[in-house]
Structure formats: C-alpha cells, structure tokens
Design a protein around this motif. Structure first.
Motif, mmCIF file in Angstrom:
data_model
loop_
_atom_site.group_PDB
_atom_site.id
_atom_site.type_symbol
_atom_site.label_atom_id
_atom_site.label_comp_id
_atom_site.label_asym_id
_atom_site.label_seq_id
_atom_site.Cartn_x
_atom_site.Cartn_y
_atom_site.Cartn_z
ATOM 1 N N VAL A 247 0.852 -1.190 0.000
ATOM 2 C CA VAL A 247 0.000 0.000 0.000
ATOM 3 C C VAL A 247 0.885 1.236 0.000
ATOM 4 C CG1 VAL A 247 -1.815 1.232 1.255
ATOM 5 C CG2 VAL A 247 -1.720 -1.263 1.347
ATOM 6 N N VAL A 248 0.511 2.222 -0.789
ATOM 7 C CA VAL A 248 1.237 3.487 -0.710
ATOM 8 C C VAL A 248 0.290 4.610 -0.304
ATOM 9 C CG1 VAL A 248 1.101 3.802 -3.241
ATOM 10 C CG2 VAL A 248 2.685 5.157 -1.947
ATOM 11 N N PRO B 193 2.201 -1.251 -6.423
ATOM 12 C CA PRO B 193 1.371 -1.311 -5.214
ATOM 13 C C PRO B 193 -0.011 -1.880 -5.550
ATOM 14 C CG PRO B 193 1.539 0.958 -6.000
ATOM 15 C CD PRO B 193 2.417 0.120 -6.895
ATOM 16 N N ASP B 194 -0.718 -2.356 -4.532
ATOM 17 C CA ASP B 194 -2.075 -2.868 -4.762
ATOM 18 C C ASP B 194 -3.127 -1.807 -4.461
ATOM 19 O OD1 ASP B 194 -1.114 -5.565 -5.219
ATOM 20 O OD2 ASP B 194 -0.623 -5.550 -3.089
ATOM 21 N N LEU B 195 -2.705 -0.779 -3.747
ATOM 22 C CA LEU B 195 -3.663 0.261 -3.360
ATOM 23 C C LEU B 195 -2.913 1.576 -3.202
ATOM 24 C CD1 LEU B 195 -6.472 1.140 -2.179
ATOM 25 C CD2 LEU B 195 -5.641 0.411 0.056
ATOM 26 N N ILE B 196 -3.514 2.651 -3.726
ATOM 27 C CA ILE B 196 -2.906 3.979 -3.585
ATOM 28 C C ILE B 196 -3.876 4.859 -2.821
ATOM 29 C CG2 ILE B 196 -2.172 6.039 -4.863
ATOM 30 C CD1 ILE B 196 -1.289 4.237 -7.133
ATOM 31 N N LEU C 289 -0.387 3.303 -13.214
ATOM 32 C CA LEU C 289 -0.119 1.936 -12.743
ATOM 33 C C LEU C 289 -1.350 1.033 -12.794
ATOM 34 C CD1 LEU C 289 2.040 2.851 -9.616
ATOM 35 C CD2 LEU C 289 2.863 1.864 -11.740
ATOM 36 N N LYS C 290 -2.504 1.638 -13.068
ATOM 37 C CA LYS C 290 -3.774 0.888 -13.088
ATOM 38 C C LYS C 290 -4.022 0.200 -11.742
ATOM 39 C CE LYS C 290 -4.089 0.257 -18.051
ATOM 40 N NZ LYS C 290 -3.573 1.611 -18.200
ATOM 41 N N VAL C 291 -4.056 1.023 -10.731
ATOM 42 C CA VAL C 291 -4.237 0.516 -9.364
ATOM 43 C C VAL C 291 -5.434 1.244 -8.749
ATOM 44 C CG1 VAL C 291 -3.143 0.471 -7.080
ATOM 45 C CG2 VAL C 291 -1.775 0.032 -9.113
#
Ligand code: UDP
Ligand code: LCN
Length: 806
Positions: free
Chosen positions: A273-274, A404-407, A425-427
C-alpha cells in the motif's frame, strides 16, 4: 416551484415576504449568507413586531430556515434554497412576487455579475460537467445513505450480476485466477480451467479438508489441496480453509450480497500500500505542528500502523505465512534538502512500531533551488507534482519490487498525485481530503482572482475536481464532510456547483449520491492517548515534569505567563496558531467572562510565542492578536501560553495531567474538518467542548459525552462552560460522568482497528467491482485527463514561471 415558497405565496404572509425583501434592500449587503439571512429575518420580526409564533412557525420562517443565500439585484432577488441535504434550488423573486426558477447557468452568471466578471458579449466560459459520466454507476436515492457507498454498490451490483448465473460464475472464476504474490499464484491454479470445474473442485476440496481437525495447520495438507487446484490464500488452518470454501460454494449456488462482501474481504489481494502526503515536513519527530502538516501527519502515521497490522493479520489468517508473505506500506512524501533539524532529508525512514512500513522521500526536481531546496507551502506546490509523480513511480516500483495494490491520497496535493499514479499503474485509487480549503475560506471561489497571489485556489480547486472524480472511492471522516447538515453545506457538496469567474463554471462537479463515498472515521493512537485513571501505564516522572511545565515552570523563552493561583481548574486548548483554529477567540471569550476567570485558568499550547520565529503570515497575525487580547482584558496571572512543540508521548500525558486536575478541553475552531484533538482529549478523560462547525458535531453527542460550543458567540460559549462548572459544583460526580462517557465514545466508535478493517474491506470490494463490472470509466478518465492537461498544467506552469523569477 419550491413548496416552501408556494406555501408563503398561498398564505397571507405574501406581504411579509415583500416587506422582508424591501427591508433587505435597505441593507448595505447585496450578498447574504445564511447567518446574515437569519439575522435579517430576526431584525425584520423586531421592526414589525411579529409574534414568537410567526418567528418560529410561519411559512416565511420555514422558508427562511432553508435559504442558504440571497443575492440582490436591481429588480429582483435570488433565493438559493437547500430544502434537503444535497439539494440546491435557485429562484428569482421579482417585486410583484412573480417567482421564476433559475437554471444552474443563470445562477452562476448572476454570481459572476455580482463580482463584475460576467461578460456575455465575449461568449461563455468553460462549463465543467461530470454528470454525464456518472451514468455508469448506480446512484444512492436517500441522502441519509450517503457515505455508506460500499453497502449500496455491493447490493446493486450483486443483484445485477446474480441475474445471470453463467456471467456471475465466469466473473468469479476470472477474479479468483487473478491473484499472485511476488510472482506466486494464489487461490486457484491451472488445474481448474473453467468455471464448471471450479464449482466441482470446490466440493471435492471441502470434502477433503473436512477430514482434518479444525486446527490442523494449512502446511500439513497444502500439497494435496494444490493437486485439487487450490493454492495458498484460503486459510491458515483446516477449519478456516473449509469456512472460506464453504462461503464460495454457497455463493456459487445461492449468491447473496452480504456473503459476497464477507468472502471478498477475506481474499488476500492487498500486500503493498502506498499513502501519499507529498507536501513535506512528513516525519516522526520534531515536525508535527508546523503550518500545513498538523493532524494529517498524525493521521497518516497512525493509519499506516493500523493498516500494516490489519494486513498482517489477514495475511496470516489466509495462510500465507507459508509464502513468507509480508505486507509493505510506504508513505510517499517529498525529500526536503534544507530540512532544518529534522530527518526530512533522508530518503528512507522506518516507521516506529512497524515491521515493514517506511517513509520514502523523493525530492522535487530542481527548478529554482530557492524554492525546491526548501519547504514549499501547500498553496504553492502545484508545479512540482507531475514530475514528482513520475520520479516517485520509479522509486516505488523499485521499493516494492512491483506495483502497489492500493494507492491512498491525502489532501489536495496527495490526491492529485494519487490520480496520476493510479492512472499510470492501473491501481485502485482512494482519496482522503482531510480538509478541503474551499469551505475553509469564505467566498474562496467567487473572489479567487483577488486571493490568487496568496492561495492559488484556481489550481487547487481544479486538482480537487480531478481527484474526487477519478478516485475509485473516497474516505471521509464524517458524513457532514460530504453533504453537511440540514443547515450547512458539506465540504464535498461545495464542489457540486460553483463559479470561478472568468475561468470556468462548474455545473456538476461531483455526484454526491455516487456510491464512491464512504465514511470511515480515524481513530486515536491508544498507546499515547489513554484515560488519565490508568495510573499503571503512566510514568510518574513525566507527570510531575509536565505538571510543572503546564502550571509553574518559569521559562520566558518558551512560556508566557505566571499563574496567580495555579490550583484553579484548567481550561485547556492545544492547536496550531492558524486563524481558523481560533485560539484567540477562546482567549477573548475567557477575557470577556469574569466568572470564567474566577473559576479557571486558561492554558494554551500553541506553537510559538514570538512573531520573529514564524514565517507563516496567519501565525504571525494570530500571535500579535493573542498578545493584544491578553493586554486588553488584563489576563496576566490567569493565562499560560506555552510556545512549545511537544514530543508525541508528552502530548498524551499533557491531556492526562489536565484531567488529574479535573480540567476541561475546549476546541474553539471557526471550522474543523474533523478534529483529532477532540478524540485525544476525550479518550484521556477530559470533558470536551467542541466547535459546532464541522466534525466535532458528529464526534460529540451534546450534553451526553461532551458539549457543543458556538465559537462565534463568546457569551454563549462562556455560558455553556459555566453551566457545566456549576453542575460540577452541585453534583460532585458530574465531571467524572462526562469524562467516562467521552472515553467510552472514543473506544466504541473511533479506533484505528475499526478504521483499518473497514478501509481494507472497502479496497477489496471496490477492486472487485472495478475488475468485474462491464461498465467502464474510461470516458470520464479521458475527460479528467483533458482537464489536467488543458487547465491544470498551464496554470501550474505559470505559477512555476513566477517561482523561477523569484
Ligand atoms: N498537535 C501537537 N502539537 C501542537 C498542536 C497539535 O502535537 O502544538 C497535534 C495534536 O495532538 C493532534 C494534531 O496535532 O494530533 C492536530 O490535529 P487536528 O485534527 O486536531 O487538527 P489539524 O492540525 O489537522 O487541523
Ligand atoms: C486536517 C484537519 O483540518 C483536521 O480537522 C483533521 O482532523 C485532520 O486533518 C486529520 O484528518
């Protein structure tokens, strides 16, 4: 026609409406806001000797109650009515009481005319309208459900998807095949090649795990399960694997939205996660409390810890320990070359009390080093964000060794960067506003040109529109942050329709009924802030030291004032010295009330004591004002003003030391988006008096576990506090009762555990629906990109040119 107006016209109050309008014309003001309107109505009732019944019950009084704004023109006046939450209507009222509805364009033109910036002969200004793009998603119908977006979305989308069992199974199968961690497949593998096979293999797998004892570790049977087509991710024990498979099995046979939510929340799909908080001074020591950072830094640091903990728990329960899977959380901020005495020039800093959470600092590219080597105010930061996002993307990919999986964005600047990164990033993109400046500064959009030099709202509001529309979901701390209360417009609501004269008109800036909005309030760090009576967890040395600091130490460099009687009950407040925090208003209220001065000392912890120590305009002016009030009301001997920035652990103990003396906490902000200090004070056991403008209205339940104050009415505010003090005198346990109820309120509703569980569940469910839903947001995202390139970037560029010349 509005029912409220119609009722007046149909009654014998028509004349009152006409007379009231003509009274308004006698005033200097041509633009009245709700408070002005209520005052004008009360003046009208006094002048015309209207009864109490008329003031409270008449049709006109009801209409007036819902009028948000009145704009006076030569021949007519414009009434802007908000009869319901998130519902604005505007009407012309002519002198003969003809009423005509106004279109959004009429209203925005009128506002432009009001500031002499309407030039129809030159053509129309750009209209920004997001409405057509929201037809892809369902809309909440009842405003009381706003902020519960995920429940609604899930129910709506499930019912659509469940209608076609084949499509449903296909979606599920594809989704389950998707998950990987560090290149290793999770959940199902290539042995399950179709949805039909998925359905039959689940039953076989259930039979298989049922043979094991519930507590049998996953490791013992993982390879057999793999043969059946199932990879890690279903559970850490036979019992848990079976439970998850059972859930899926019944979802396939008899789909149900709640079961789907529980199932999706269990799937391990988030590992990295970022969190974005670009504008700097983001650190763990010595930086809190500087202008611009404040609560956001506190919030993000606590949120990181809770997210990491929650992820770790979920990953273990999913049985991914066998994969050596660890979550990683990164707070992305800017690196500050000139970082004074802080660590803000370090590229990487481990976050205390975490296993794998880091502050990653990426410098702004060097343009004019006078700017880019130093801290840049949030109002000036815009030109540097796009290149920051590009550089940060590279660094993030390296740190995470993948995407990352989540922004999660924070505040206008972080939210804009979250859009740029999520798009590339298509996140999944989540945003958190903390405080939208638009509602903090009165008329900030109407007079944006006059304020531009200092605030650059043209760029900020454009960035806000971009981020709030691009986000997959929005986390807000309160309901009223989205759509306000019956009486006041919400922060997001203020973006629905507004004018930026000569720049653009926003006719529909955000769909407030979109299920993207979710109320997920923050918590409070329970290791630092806890009830004063938990003596076993307190350090006596700290208590004594801080007691002296607050009440008796003599240190002119850091403390102003010596108390005549340090034993009086402390009336305490702590905040940055921003105008909006209104500590000067509290001092004035105290100064005006002899009764308060008799019973209490005023103790303020507020940044700095000397103007020469500050570079912040608002702070300097507040420091000057505070000295002036102390002189004017002769408060020497009754006030202590500590110009200190306390380390975090000390700030926790400070609240408790005040509680030891049965003190109270007052939060007098003119507007407070949420108010972390309210939570801190309440959990410490301090009876808390919070502003009725903003978040505190939702945190505190008036007279039950705290009190509302109106910081603009000093006498009333003093009255509320005095009333409490008098009750304490007559009922010795009253202080303790309120104190305990405040503590209970925080533990039951405002913990980081509740926050992180909800946030991660939301992220997975929005992720699932994004992937699954056939509708596609690409058209809206393309529109947003245009706004970014054609509006935002040129404005940011011209700001950069100014910086280059400075
Ligand atoms: N704070 C602090 N020292 C100060 C003033 C504030 O540590 O001198 C902390 C306070 O304990 C709280 C945060 O800063 O955790 C302020 O958050 P809040 O939400 O109340 O207001 P904000 O500053 O974000 O507007
Ligand atoms: C910013 C604010 O102004 C506060 O009201 C919030 O509590 C803080 O951020 C954390 O969200």
């Amino acid at each position: 026609m509005s029912e409220l107006i119609q009722a007046v016209l149909d009654s014998n109050e028509r004349t009152d409406l006409r007379q009231f309008a003509s009274e308004l014309r006698k005033r200097d003001q041509r633009y009245l806001l709700r408070n002005d309107i209520l005052t004008a109505f009360s003046d009208y009732c006094n002048t015309y000797d209207r009864s109490e019944d008329f003031r409270q019950q008449s049709h006109l009084s009801k209409l007036i109650y819902y009028v948000q704004e009145i704009i006076l023109e030569q021949e007519s006046l414009c009434l802007i009515i908000r009869p319901k939450i998130a519902n604005e209507q505007a009407y012309w009222v002519f002198e003969d009481l003809t009423i005509e509805p106004m279109t959004p364009q009429d209203l925005l033109d009128l506002r432009d005319r009001f500031v002499n910036r309407h030039h129809p002969q030159e053509g129309d200004v750009l209209e920004i309208d997001f409405e057509p793009f929201y037809d892809y998603s369902p809309a909440i119908r009842d405003s009381k459900n706003i902020g519960k977006g995920v429940d609604y979305l899930n129910r709506f989308m499930s019912s659509k998807l469940f209608q076609d069992p084949t499509q449903w199974l296909e979606a599920l199968y594809k989704f389950l095949s998707l998950h990987r961690h560090n290149g290793t497949q999770l959940l199902i593998n290539g042995r399950i090649q179709s949805q039909q096979q998925l359905s039959s293999q689940i039953k076989r797998a259930i039979n298989f795990v049922s043979r094991y004892d519930t507590n049998e570790p996953y490791n013992k049977f993982r390879f057999e399960l793999q043969e059946l087509g199932f990879e890690p991710g279903w559970g850490n024990t036979a019992g848990r694997v079976r439970e998850t498979l059972d859930m899926l099995d019944s979802l396939i046979d008899s789909p149900d939205h709640q079961a789907l939510e529980t199932f999706i929340s269990r799937i391990p799909m988030i590992f990295r996660v970022v969190l974005l908080s670009p504008h700097g001074w983001f650190g763990q020591e010595g930086v809190l409390g500087r202008p611009d950072t404040g609560g956001q830094v506190v919030y993000v640091l606590d949120q990181v810890r809770s997210i990491e903990q929650q992820l770790q728990e979920e990953i273990s329960l999913a049985g991914l320990d066998v994969q050596s899977a660890y979550p990683k959380v990164i707070v992305l901020t800017r690196l500050l070359p000139n970082c004074e005495d802080t660590l803000c020039n370090q590229r990487l800093e481990k976050i205390h009390a975490t296993h794998n959470a880091w502050i990653l600092r990426v410098p702004f590219r060097e343009f004019n080093p006078k700017y880019t080597q130093n801290w840049i105010s949030r109002f000036e930061i815009w030109p540097y964000l796009e290149t920051f996002a590009i550089d940060a993307e590279r660094e993030l990919l390296a740190e995470f060794q993948g995407k990352p999986d989540l922004i999660i964005g924070n505040y206008s600047d972080g939210n804009l960067v979250s859009f740029l990164l999520a798009r590339r990033l298509k996140v999944t993109q989540c945003i958190i506003a903390h405080a939208l400046e638009k509602s903090k500064y009165l008329f900030s959009n109407l007079y944006w040109q006059d304020l531009e030099e200092q605030y650059h709202f043209s760029i900020q509001f454009t960035a806000d529109l971009i981020a709030m529309n691009s986000a997959n979901f929005v986390v807000s701390s309160t309901y009223q942050e989205i759509v306000g209360t019956k009486e006041s417009v919400g922060q997001y609501e203020s973006y629905h329709r507004f004018t930026m004269p000569e720049l653009y008109h926003v006719v529909n800036g955000i769909d407030l009924f979109s299920p993207k909005f979710n109320v997920v309030p923050p918590g409070v760090n329970e290791t630092v802030y806890f009830p004063y009576h938990r003596s076993e967890d307190r350090v006596p040395g700290d208590r004594d030291r801080l007691d002296k600091l607050l009440f008796t130490d003599n240190d002119p460099a850091a403390i102003f004032g010596t108390l005549d009687d340090p034993n009086k009950r402390p009336l305490f407040s702590m905040a940055r010295l921003d105008r909006i925090k209104n500590l000067t208003g509290l001092a004035e209220c105290f100064g005006k009330s002899e009764a308060l001065q008799e019973q209490c000392n005023l103790i303020l912890i507020a940044g700095k004591l000397r103007t020469e120590d500050s570079t912040d305009r608002e702070e300097i002016s507040e420091i000057e004002k505070l000295y002036h009030i102390i002189d004017q009301y002769n408060l020497q001997g009754k006030i202590r003003w500590l110009g200190v920035r306390l380390p975090k652990t000390d700030s926790g103990e400070v609240y408790r030391v005040i509680a030891d003396r049965q003190g109270i906490f007052v939060q007098p902000a003119l507007f407070e988006a949420f108010g972390l200090t309210i939570l801190e004070a309440m959990i410490s056991g301090l009876p808390t008096f919070g502003t009725r403008f903003g978040g505190p209205l939702e945190i505190i339940q008036d007279k039950h576990n705290g009190f509302y104050i109106n910081p603009t009415h000093h006498e009333d505010m003093a009255e509320v506090i005095l009333d409490f003090l008098s009750k304490c005198e007559h009922k010795p346990d009253y202080w303790k009762e309120i104190s305990q109820r405040g503590i209970d309120r925080v533990y039951s509703t405002y913990t980081w555990k509740i926050h992180a569980t909800k946030l991660l569940s939301l992220s997975k469910i929005y992720g699932f629906w994004n992937y699954t839903s056939q509708e596609n947001r690409e058209d809206m995202l393309r529109y947003i990109e245009m706004l970014f390139h054609l509006l935002y970037k040129p404005m940011a560029k011209s700001l950069l040119e100014k910086h280059m010349q400075a």
